[in-house]
Structure formats: C-alpha cells, structure tokens
Design a protein around this motif. Structure first.
Motif, PDB file in Angstrom:
ATOM      1  N   GLN A  50      -7.105   1.368   3.497  1.00  0.00           N
ATOM      2  CA  GLN A  50      -6.730   0.159   2.765  1.00  0.00           C
ATOM      3  C   GLN A  50      -6.286  -0.932   3.719  1.00  0.00           C
ATOM      4  N   LYS A 102      -7.669  -6.733  10.021  1.00  0.00           N
ATOM      5  CA  LYS A 102      -9.062  -6.702   9.582  1.00  0.00           C
ATOM      6  C   LYS A 102      -9.967  -6.044  10.613  1.00  0.00           C
ATOM      7  N   ASP A 152       0.849 -10.385  -5.277  1.00  0.00           N
ATOM      8  CA  ASP A 152      -0.408 -11.072  -5.601  1.00  0.00           C
ATOM      9  C   ASP A 152      -1.485 -10.759  -4.569  1.00  0.00           C
ATOM     10  N   ARG A 153      -1.091 -10.582  -3.318  1.00  0.00           N
ATOM     11  CA  ARG A 153      -2.065 -10.294  -2.261  1.00  0.00           C
ATOM     12  C   ARG A 153      -2.719  -8.926  -2.421  1.00  0.00           C
ATOM     13  N   ARG A 199       4.359 -13.264  -3.845  1.00  0.00           N
ATOM     14  CA  ARG A 199       3.231 -13.538  -2.944  1.00  0.00           C
ATOM     15  C   ARG A 199       2.608 -12.239  -2.445  1.00  0.00           C
ATOM     16  N   MET A 213      -4.274  -8.092  -4.877  1.00  0.00           N
ATOM     17  CA  MET A 213      -5.551  -8.371  -5.533  1.00  0.00           C
ATOM     18  C   MET A 213      -6.668  -8.561  -4.511  1.00  0.00           C
ATOM     19  N   GLU A 214      -6.289  -8.884  -3.260  1.00  0.00           N
ATOM     20  CA  GLU A 214      -7.276  -9.140  -2.213  1.00  0.00           C
ATOM     21  C   GLU A 214      -7.490  -7.939  -1.293  1.00  0.00           C
ATOM     22  N   VAL A 215      -6.785  -6.847  -1.575  1.00  0.00           N
ATOM     23  CA  VAL A 215      -6.874  -5.666  -0.715  1.00  0.00           C
ATOM     24  C   VAL A 215      -8.306  -5.131  -0.686  1.00  0.00           C
ATOM     25  N   GLU A 216      -8.757  -4.772   0.515  1.00  0.00           N
ATOM     26  CA  GLU A 216     -10.066  -4.130   0.672  1.00  0.00           C
ATOM     27  C   GLU A 216      -9.859  -2.641   0.897  1.00  0.00           C
ATOM     28  N   ASN A 237      -4.316  -3.983   4.378  1.00  0.00           N
ATOM     29  CA  ASN A 237      -3.132  -4.564   3.743  1.00  0.00           C
ATOM     30  C   ASN A 237      -2.323  -5.330   4.785  1.00  0.00           C
TER      31      ASN A 237
END
Length: 320
Positions: free
Chosen positions: A48, A280, A28-29, A25, A31-34, A50
C-alpha cells in the motif's frame, strides 16, 4: 460497560474529522491510496502506497532522538483538536490516529507515561470490549514510533489479512499455542498463534503472550522489544492471539544508498500482510522478491529459535 459498537467507533472518527483539519486531510488521502497484491507462497500480501505514513516509517526511534522530542501520546502534548473517546478501563485512552493506514484506525494510549516494554495483558480485555476490532502492538524495536509511551493500536479485524489467514489455518479444536510451521504451508516468516479459552488454562496461555520476546540477529540476545502482537475475538467467541517474534527493527534495504534504498520499516500492520510504502518510487519497484527479503531480514524466515518457542509450551494436559 457494554461493548463499543461499530456505530460508536465510526461516529468518533466522523466527529474528529469535522473538528480536526489535519486528521481530515490524512483520512481524505486514503481515497488516493494505491495498492497491489501478490502471494508470498501461501501468504497473501498487499503493498500500500501511503505517503502520510512517512512520519512513522521514517521516525527516529533511537534513545537520544526520543529523549529530545516531547511525547506526542501524552495528553499535554497532543493536538488541541484530538479528543478522547469513551473507553472501558481507567488506565487507557482511545484516540483517533491522525495518520491512518485504513479508514478505521485508533491508538489506545496508556494515561501514564511509561515505556513500551512488554505486551499489555489488557489487550485481551480490549478485544472483548470492541469485538469488531483487532488490537495490535509494536514492540519498542519492531515498529513503535513512540517507544517511550505504552500504547497499542486497533483496526477493523476484517481488514488485516493475517486475521482471516490464522482463523482458517489454526482450528478452534487446537486450543492453546501453535507454531505457524505446523500449518503445513509455505510462509515468508514464522509466528505463533493461539486460541484462548476461559478458566485457568486460558489465563496461563494468555500469560505466555505477555512474556514473549524476539531475538536480535546481531547479538543473539532475547529482547521483548523485538515482536509484534495481535489480539481479537473470533466469530466463535474465542480470544485469538498472534505473536510475531522479530530479529531486527528494519531491513538492510532501509539503509542502502538512494536509488537502491527502500523506505520500508515493518510494524505490526506490515507483518499482518499490508506492507506500508510511503514513497512512490519504492512502491513501483517493490516485487515479491523484495517483500520476501523485508520479512526475512526483520522476522524469522525459517523455524523459530527454540528459546522463543519454549516460552509457549505448556503441559500436555492443558488445552482450552
């Protein structure tokens, strides 16, 4: 034992992701990192977002809190799914980090439960045996979420900005230790870098890393727990080391009231040029000015204190 190939390391991660749902999990997350990038003077920085790293960023690492919880790096307390990879020394265990910052992220933990008191000299051997990786160490007061158990971590050396930055600015011909202020660049914090060659001079230079320390900004006392360290093998085959002396565990921004607070607690990866931001709202508000303040309050924005740099000085006739 031969070196650990990139193929073997990737296979170990893949095997863990197939058998360990929590780790999968969190990987996989990624892949969503900004991310967002900026320059702090001449130093490249990536911020980053995270969220999974809140476990480390927000960890309570005071003695009382650490004493109350079971050590998560001791074999008997690890998740049953976490397996040990092949490792070339009997005193250490190679583990996939279940809360990764990057797609290749390992923890190398001592088999014996012993405190995170100083940089382990074994990191030089680790770098030789896994030349695709950079090995990094968080001092007990400089980002270590398990200060009670000796360990370091590793990622692909191609992923950390400080690796390329140092190799560009500290030439091989300048063997031994060099202050970052000698690079002639504008940097957000100061550090020491080294090119370590073979033989007795190399061993002496390596010993300087093991005995290095930071200096507490409040007490003025030297402290081996206040530093971050990086070890890797360059493309030319030389051992490279970076030591970042620290002056504080966390910036004052960490303790401000909500609305002003930034949950940023720098460890080695942050000092390497990737600032990890688990929330965020903090990521959105993070500016180059705030990032500079984080570095200045936890490391040394100006020249390193003489007490620190004196540890690295060697006789003029000792080079590579």
């Amino acid at each position: 034992m031969q070196t650990l190939s990139t193929e073997y390391l990737n296979d170990l991660i893949e095997e863990q992701l197939l058998s360990w749902p929590e780790a999968k999990r969190n990987f996989d997350r990624l892949m969503e990192v900004e991310r967002k990038s900026f320059m702090l003077g001449d130093f490249p920085v990536i911020a980053q977002l995270n969220p999974a790293r809140i476990h480390s960023t927000g960890a309570a690492v005071d003695k009382e809190s650490v004493a109350k919880r079971p050590c998560f790096l001791c074999r008997e307390n690890r998740p049953k799914e976490q397996r040990t990879g092949i490792w070339p020394t009997p005193d250490w265990e190679l583990l996939v980090n279940p809360y990764p910052i990057l797609p290749v992220h390992f923890t190398i933990a001592a088999k014996k439960h012993t405190p995170q008191e100083k940089i382990p000299a074994d990191m030089a051997f680790m770098a030789e045996k896994a030349p695709s990786l950079v090995f990094f160490y968080n001092g007990a007061k400089a980002g270590a979420s398990a200060p009670d158990h000796l360990h370091c971590q590793a990622m692909l050396k191609s992923e950390l900005p400080i690796v390329r930055f140092v190799e560009r600015n500290h030439p091989i011909e300048r063997g031994g230790w060099m202050k970052s202020s000698e690079y002639g660049l504008k940097l957000p914090f100061s550090f020491m870098s080294a090119v370590i060659g073979p033989g007795i001079p190399g061993l002496i230079n390596l010993s300087r890393a093991v005995t290095s320390f930071g200096m507490d900004s409040l007490s003025g006392q030297t402290d081996p727990g206040l530093l971050n360290a990086f070890f890797w093998i360059s493309e030319k085959g030389f051992l490279r080391i970076v030591i970042v002396p620290r002056r504080a565990h966390r910036p004052s921004l960490y303790s401000l009231p909500e609305g002003e607070r930034f949950v940023i607690s720098p460890g080695a990866v942050d000092m390497a040029g990737i600032i990890i931001v688990p929330r965020k709202e903090d990521f959105t508000r993070l500016t180059p000015e705030i990032a500079s303040r984080v570095y200045a309050e936890t490391a040394f924005a100006g020249e390193l204190p003489k007490e620190i740099t004196d540890n690295f000085y060697l006789p003029d006739d000792i080079f590579l």
